[in-house]
Design a protein around this motif. Structure first.
Motif, PDB file in Angstrom:
ATOM      1  N   VAL A 117      -2.641 -12.949  -6.078  1.00 41.94           N
ATOM      2  CA  VAL A 117      -1.774 -14.055  -5.665  1.00 41.94           C
ATOM      3  C   VAL A 117      -1.341 -14.010  -4.210  1.00 41.94           C
ATOM      4  O   VAL A 117      -0.509 -14.808  -3.788  1.00 41.94           O
ATOM      5  CB  VAL A 117      -0.514 -14.139  -6.562  1.00 41.94           C
ATOM      6  N   ALA A 118      -1.857 -13.120  -3.424  1.00 43.46           N
ATOM      7  CA  ALA A 118      -1.520 -13.017  -1.999  1.00 43.46           C
ATOM      8  C   ALA A 118      -0.014 -12.897  -1.781  1.00 43.46           C
ATOM      9  O   ALA A 118       0.615 -13.756  -1.171  1.00 43.46           O
ATOM     10  CB  ALA A 118      -2.098 -14.197  -1.220  1.00 43.46           C
ATOM     11  N   CYS A 119       0.555 -11.813  -2.278  1.00 39.91           N
ATOM     12  CA  CYS A 119       2.001 -11.619  -2.129  1.00 39.91           C
ATOM     13  C   CYS A 119       2.366 -10.615  -1.042  1.00 39.91           C
ATOM     14  O   CYS A 119       3.539 -10.327  -0.844  1.00 39.91           O
ATOM     15  CB  CYS A 119       2.621 -11.215  -3.458  1.00 39.91           C
ATOM     16  N   PHE A 120       1.386 -10.082  -0.322  1.00 45.81           N
ATOM     17  CA  PHE A 120       1.676  -9.107   0.726  1.00 45.81           C
ATOM     18  C   PHE A 120       1.992  -9.790   2.043  1.00 45.81           C
ATOM     19  O   PHE A 120       1.396 -10.808   2.399  1.00 45.81           O
ATOM     20  CB  PHE A 120       0.492  -8.150   0.926  1.00 45.81           C
ATOM     21  N   ARG A 121       2.942  -9.211   2.768  1.00 40.28           N
ATOM     22  CA  ARG A 121       3.312  -9.646   4.104  1.00 40.28           C
ATOM     23  C   ARG A 121       3.067  -8.467   5.043  1.00 40.28           C
ATOM     24  O   ARG A 121       3.218  -7.317   4.651  1.00 40.28           O
ATOM     25  CB  ARG A 121       4.774 -10.080   4.172  1.00 40.28           C
ATOM     26  N   GLU A 122       2.726  -8.773   6.294  1.00 42.75           N
ATOM     27  CA  GLU A 122       2.245  -7.736   7.204  1.00 42.75           C
ATOM     28  C   GLU A 122       3.083  -7.601   8.470  1.00 42.75           C
ATOM     29  O   GLU A 122       3.301  -8.564   9.195  1.00 42.75           O
ATOM     30  CB  GLU A 122       0.807  -8.063   7.585  1.00 42.75           C
ATOM     31  N   ALA A 123       3.533  -6.372   8.735  1.00 38.24           N
ATOM     32  CA  ALA A 123       4.155  -6.013  10.013  1.00 38.24           C
ATOM     33  C   ALA A 123       3.132  -5.203  10.795  1.00 38.24           C
ATOM     34  O   ALA A 123       2.038  -4.920  10.300  1.00 38.24           O
ATOM     35  CB  ALA A 123       5.424  -5.199   9.765  1.00 38.24           C
ATOM     36  N   ASP A 124       3.471  -4.800  11.990  1.00 37.78           N
ATOM     37  CA  ASP A 124       2.527  -4.030  12.800  1.00 37.78           C
ATOM     38  C   ASP A 124       2.136  -2.701  12.151  1.00 37.78           C
ATOM     39  O   ASP A 124       0.991  -2.282  12.248  1.00 37.78           O
ATOM     40  CB  ASP A 124       3.112  -3.741  14.187  1.00 37.78           C
ATOM     41  N   THR A 125       3.089  -2.050  11.495  1.00 37.62           N
ATOM     42  CA  THR A 125       2.810  -0.693  10.989  1.00 37.62           C
ATOM     43  C   THR A 125       2.992  -0.521   9.486  1.00 37.62           C
ATOM     44  O   THR A 125       2.962   0.601   8.989  1.00 37.62           O
ATOM     45  CB  THR A 125       3.699   0.349  11.703  1.00 37.62           C
ATOM     46  N   LEU A 179       9.103 -12.888  -4.674  1.00 40.47           N
ATOM     47  CA  LEU A 179       9.023 -14.225  -5.274  1.00 40.47           C
ATOM     48  C   LEU A 179       7.587 -14.613  -5.607  1.00 40.47           C
ATOM     49  O   LEU A 179       7.357 -15.512  -6.418  1.00 40.47           O
ATOM     50  CB  LEU A 179       9.651 -15.261  -4.347  1.00 40.47           C
ATOM     51  N   GLU A 180       6.620 -13.955  -4.987  1.00 39.28           N
ATOM     52  CA  GLU A 180       5.211 -14.256  -5.221  1.00 39.28           C
ATOM     53  C   GLU A 180       4.524 -13.257  -6.153  1.00 39.28           C
ATOM     54  O   GLU A 180       3.531 -13.590  -6.797  1.00 39.28           O
ATOM     55  CB  GLU A 180       4.457 -14.303  -3.887  1.00 39.28           C
ATOM     56  N   CYS A 181       5.028 -12.038  -6.216  1.00 40.21           N
ATOM     57  CA  CYS A 181       4.398 -10.987  -7.030  1.00 40.21           C
ATOM     58  C   CYS A 181       4.442 -11.367  -8.510  1.00 40.21           C
ATOM     59  O   CYS A 181       5.473 -11.777  -9.035  1.00 40.21           O
ATOM     60  CB  CYS A 181       5.142  -9.671  -6.808  1.00 40.21           C
ATOM     61  N   ILE A 182       3.296 -11.234  -9.175  1.00 40.97           N
ATOM     62  CA  ILE A 182       3.221 -11.545 -10.609  1.00 40.97           C
ATOM     63  C   ILE A 182       3.242 -10.272 -11.458  1.00 40.97           C
ATOM     64  O   ILE A 182       3.004 -10.318 -12.653  1.00 40.97           O
ATOM     65  CB  ILE A 182       1.987 -12.400 -10.949  1.00 40.97           C
ATOM     66  N   ASP A 183       3.510  -9.137 -10.825  1.00 42.93           N
ATOM     67  CA  ASP A 183       3.690  -7.874 -11.536  1.00 42.93           C
ATOM     68  C   ASP A 183       2.430  -7.419 -12.270  1.00 42.93           C
ATOM     69  O   ASP A 183       2.502  -6.835 -13.332  1.00 42.93           O
ATOM     70  CB  ASP A 183       4.870  -7.999 -12.511  1.00 42.93           C
ATOM     71  N   CYS A 184       1.261  -7.670 -11.676  1.00 43.63           N
ATOM     72  CA  CYS A 184       0.010  -7.295 -12.339  1.00 43.63           C
ATOM     73  C   CYS A 184      -0.284  -5.801 -12.223  1.00 43.63           C
ATOM     74  O   CYS A 184      -0.971  -5.230 -13.055  1.00 43.63           O
ATOM     75  CB  CYS A 184      -1.159  -8.108 -11.782  1.00 43.63           C
ATOM     76  N   GLY A 185       0.204  -5.164 -11.143  1.00 46.52           N
ATOM     77  CA  GLY A 185       0.007  -3.732 -10.958  1.00 46.52           C
ATOM     78  C   GLY A 185      -1.289  -3.321 -10.301  1.00 46.52           C
ATOM     79  O   GLY A 185      -1.529  -2.137 -10.084  1.00 46.52           O
ATOM     80  N   ASN A 186      -2.134  -4.267  -9.948  1.00 41.97           N
ATOM     81  CA  ASN A 186      -3.417  -3.926  -9.314  1.00 41.97           C
ATOM     82  C   ASN A 186      -3.226  -3.125  -8.036  1.00 41.97           C
ATOM     83  O   ASN A 186      -4.009  -2.227  -7.726  1.00 41.97           O
ATOM     84  CB  ASN A 186      -4.215  -5.185  -8.991  1.00 41.97           C
ATOM     85  N   CYS A 187      -2.193  -3.436  -7.287  1.00 43.27           N
ATOM     86  CA  CYS A 187      -1.954  -2.795  -5.993  1.00 43.27           C
ATOM     87  C   CYS A 187      -1.595  -1.316  -6.118  1.00 43.27           C
ATOM     88  O   CYS A 187      -1.919  -0.517  -5.236  1.00 43.27           O
ATOM     89  CB  CYS A 187      -0.855  -3.531  -5.238  1.00 43.27           C
ATOM     90  N   VAL A 188      -0.946  -0.946  -7.197  1.00 44.65           N
ATOM     91  CA  VAL A 188      -0.501   0.445  -7.371  1.00 44.65           C
ATOM     92  C   VAL A 188      -1.691   1.393  -7.337  1.00 44.65           C
ATOM     93  O   VAL A 188      -1.686   2.392  -6.617  1.00 44.65           O
ATOM     94  CB  VAL A 188       0.288   0.609  -8.688  1.00 44.65           C
ATOM     95  N   GLN A 189      -2.702   1.089  -8.090  1.00 40.02           N
ATOM     96  CA  GLN A 189      -3.875   1.960  -8.154  1.00 40.02           C
ATOM     97  C   GLN A 189      -4.699   1.902  -6.873  1.00 40.02           C
ATOM     98  O   GLN A 189      -5.412   2.847  -6.550  1.00 40.02           O
ATOM     99  CB  GLN A 189      -4.719   1.601  -9.360  1.00 40.02           C
TER     100      GLN A 189
END
Length: 114
Positions: A23-31, A38-48
């Protein structure tokens, strides 16, 4: 519930997690990256996908990383959407596992630490 990026991402930003998010819930800073709650659907894919173990489900967030919940929510409203994987920072491996990385951030990007 949401997933939360913690200080393990600071100065590393490996960003594999971006490609696993449906769902493209990541936001990016320089580091670092944060997750828009509000966008995260709690799927957990990112954890692994995270090689630094910097992402937790909100309900499993350790007490010592609790500031990450506010940090993600606040910064996700100010940072641009991250939709493609980027190269890790050049010194990411040197920073990986370093404690207290939040303290190295500028005040406007740092979480409110107790």
């Amino acid at each position: 519930m949401t997933h939360v990026v913690t200080e393990g991402c600071v100065h590393c930003k490996y960003a594999e997690c971006i490609t696993y998010c449906p769902v493209a819930c990541f936001r990016e800073a320089d580091t670092f990256l944060v997750i828009d709650p509000l966008e995260c659907i709690d799927c957990g894919n990112c954890v692994q996908a995270c090689p630094t173990d910097a992402i937790y489900p909100e309900e499993e967030l350790p007490d010592e990383l609790a500031a990450a919940l506010e940090w993600n929510a606040r910064l996700s409203t100010a940072l641009p959407l991250a939709t493609t994987r980027v190269q890790p920072l050049a010194d990411a491996d040197a920073w990986n596992g370093t404690p207290d990385k939040w303290r190295s951030l500028p005040p406007e990007q740092a979480p409110a630490l107790g």
